[in-house]
Design a protein around this motif. Structure first.
Motif, PDB file in Angstrom:
ATOM      1  N   UNK A 110      86.937 -39.691  89.630  1.00  0.00           N
ATOM      2  CA  UNK A 110      86.394 -39.490  88.285  1.00  0.00           C
ATOM      3  C   UNK A 110      85.451 -38.284  88.275  1.00  0.00           C
ATOM      4  N   UNK A 111      84.634 -38.194  89.327  1.00  0.00           N
ATOM      5  CA  UNK A 111      83.757 -37.033  89.506  1.00  0.00           C
ATOM      6  C   UNK A 111      83.794 -36.619  90.962  1.00  0.00           C
ATOM      7  N   UNK A 112      83.452 -35.363  91.186  1.00  0.00           N
ATOM      8  CA  UNK A 112      83.462 -34.779  92.525  1.00  0.00           C
ATOM      9  C   UNK A 112      82.131 -34.088  92.775  1.00  0.00           C
ATOM     10  N   UNK A 113      81.572 -34.318  93.943  1.00  0.00           N
ATOM     11  CA  UNK A 113      80.386 -33.596  94.374  1.00  0.00           C
ATOM     12  C   UNK A 113      80.707 -32.806  95.619  1.00  0.00           C
ATOM     13  N   UNK A 114      80.285 -31.561  95.657  1.00  0.00           N
ATOM     14  CA  UNK A 114      80.520 -30.701  96.825  1.00  0.00           C
ATOM     15  C   UNK A 114      79.170 -30.353  97.433  1.00  0.00           C
ATOM     16  N   UNK A 147      76.271 -28.246  95.777  1.00  0.00           N
ATOM     17  CA  UNK A 147      76.539 -26.921  95.225  1.00  0.00           C
ATOM     18  C   UNK A 147      77.466 -27.004  94.013  1.00  0.00           C
ATOM     19  N   UNK A 148      78.048 -28.174  93.780  1.00  0.00           N
ATOM     20  CA  UNK A 148      78.883 -28.381  92.594  1.00  0.00           C
ATOM     21  C   UNK A 148      78.970 -29.877  92.336  1.00  0.00           C
ATOM     22  N   UNK A 149      79.010 -30.255  91.055  1.00  0.00           N
ATOM     23  CA  UNK A 149      79.084 -31.657  90.677  1.00  0.00           C
ATOM     24  C   UNK A 149      79.694 -31.767  89.292  1.00  0.00           C
ATOM     25  N   UNK A 150      80.705 -32.625  89.154  1.00  0.00           N
ATOM     26  CA  UNK A 150      81.281 -32.835  87.833  1.00  0.00           C
ATOM     27  C   UNK A 150      82.696 -33.377  87.898  1.00  0.00           C
ATOM     28  N   UNK A 151      83.288 -33.574  86.734  1.00  0.00           N
ATOM     29  CA  UNK A 151      84.695 -33.940  86.653  1.00  0.00           C
ATOM     30  C   UNK A 151      85.538 -32.713  86.995  1.00  0.00           C
ATOM     31  N   UNK A 152      86.832 -32.913  87.176  1.00  0.00           N
ATOM     32  CA  UNK A 152      87.703 -31.771  87.444  1.00  0.00           C
ATOM     33  C   UNK A 152      87.656 -30.781  86.286  1.00  0.00           C
ATOM     34  N   UNK A 153      87.633 -31.265  85.055  1.00  0.00           N
ATOM     35  CA  UNK A 153      87.566 -30.360  83.910  1.00  0.00           C
ATOM     36  C   UNK A 153      86.279 -29.552  83.942  1.00  0.00           C
ATOM     37  N   UNK A 154      85.169 -30.208  84.294  1.00  0.00           N
ATOM     38  CA  UNK A 154      83.890 -29.502  84.353  1.00  0.00           C
ATOM     39  C   UNK A 154      83.867 -28.489  85.490  1.00  0.00           C
ATOM     40  N   UNK A 155      84.440 -28.838  86.632  1.00  0.00           N
ATOM     41  CA  UNK A 155      84.485 -27.895  87.747  1.00  0.00           C
ATOM     42  C   UNK A 155      85.381 -26.706  87.428  1.00  0.00           C
ATOM     43  N   UNK A 156      86.511 -26.969  86.757  1.00  0.00           N
ATOM     44  CA  UNK A 156      87.400 -25.867  86.370  1.00  0.00           C
ATOM     45  C   UNK A 156      86.683 -24.916  85.410  1.00  0.00           C
TER      46      UNK A 156
END
Length: 256
Positions: free
Chosen positions: A200-204, A211-220
């Motif tokens: 549902x969400x991804x944190x890197x 350094x990045x956090x959000x849904x795939x749509x938000x990361x894109x």
């Protein structure tokens, strides 16, 4: 359901996790990514009570891990990247042993075991000693044992280790079904396609910081890239010194 506030872990002068703040609500399937040495495993060890942080507060289902560690662990299932067993026990005996640790009713253990063994294709190995099982079968048994007490929070490090495509699908289906039923899933993986498919969400994380956090749509939207692999690689191409293991980031393999 998972609350991480200012988590800081040091190994001597090296800061493995640097002031990490993260909230993962009930029912979310959260993927935690990063290059080797980024701080993923250290974060998971702190979250599961295997490591005492230098700073910060961690809560699981409202239980402070420092103040109420047993209460926090009672509502959590955990599968490390290398699962540990009592190898002389059969698969069924191991499930019963885990049920006893959580003080479960034997009838509930038997019912949950039957259900999990059917879903994860473990019936044929029920009476086999763990020491005789293949790597992939042991991985599925580790997952079954971590879910036998119906945890509210499920933490899993590298869920697809040793799994063929058929059994990987069974594990993915079970993880997704748990999240759909309201379980919070915290999943660390190097398999970017698995994170993209399930989360549902991804944190890197890199060098102990998100350094990045959000849904795939938000990361894109933020990185102007299509696939997660492109987003991931671009983050580290922009900072060549980041992540000593960044070259190992791929659609399979590696530890971190």
């Amino acid at each position: 359901m998972i609350s991480i506030d200012n988590l800081t872990v040091r190994y001597g002068e090296f800061v493995a996790v640097d002031g990490l703040d993260l909230e993962v609500p009930a029912g979310e399937l959260f993927a935690f990514l990063g290059p080797n040495g980024a701080g993923k495993t250290t974060t998971i060890k702190a979250l599961t009570g295997l490591l005492r942080p230098d700073e910060g507060v961690l809560r699981v289902a409202g239980h402070d891990l420092a103040e109420r560690p047993l209460a926090a662990k009672a509502v959590m299932g955990y599968v490390p990247d290398v699962a540990v067993f009592y190898d002389k026990l059969t698969s069924l005996e191991f499930m019963r042993f885990i049920g006893e640790l959580f003080e479960l009713d034997p009838g509930a253990v038997a019912e949950n075991t039957r259900s999990l063994f059917a879903k994860l294709d473990l019936d044929a190995y029920a009476h086999d000693p763990v020491e005789t099982l293949s790597h992939g079968t042991r991985q599925r048994l580790a997952i079954a044992s971590a879910l036998v007490h119906d945890p509210q929070v499920f933490v899993i490090d590298e869920p697809m280790v040793g799994l063929d495509p058929l059994h990987a699908r069974a594990v993915k289906d079970e993880i997704k079904a748990r999240a759909d039923a309201g379980v919070t899933v915290f999943m660390s993986t190097h398999l970017l396609n698995i994170a993209e498919e399930l989360a549902d969400r991804i944190g890197i994380i890199d060098r102990g910081r998100l350094v990045a956090l959000g849904t795939m749509d938000e990361l894109r939207a933020g990185e102007q890239a299509g696939a997660l692999e492109e987003i991931f690689l671009r983050l580290f191409e922009e900072d060549p010194g980041a992540g000593a293991g960044a070259s190992a980031l791929e659609t399979g393999g590696g530890r971190g």
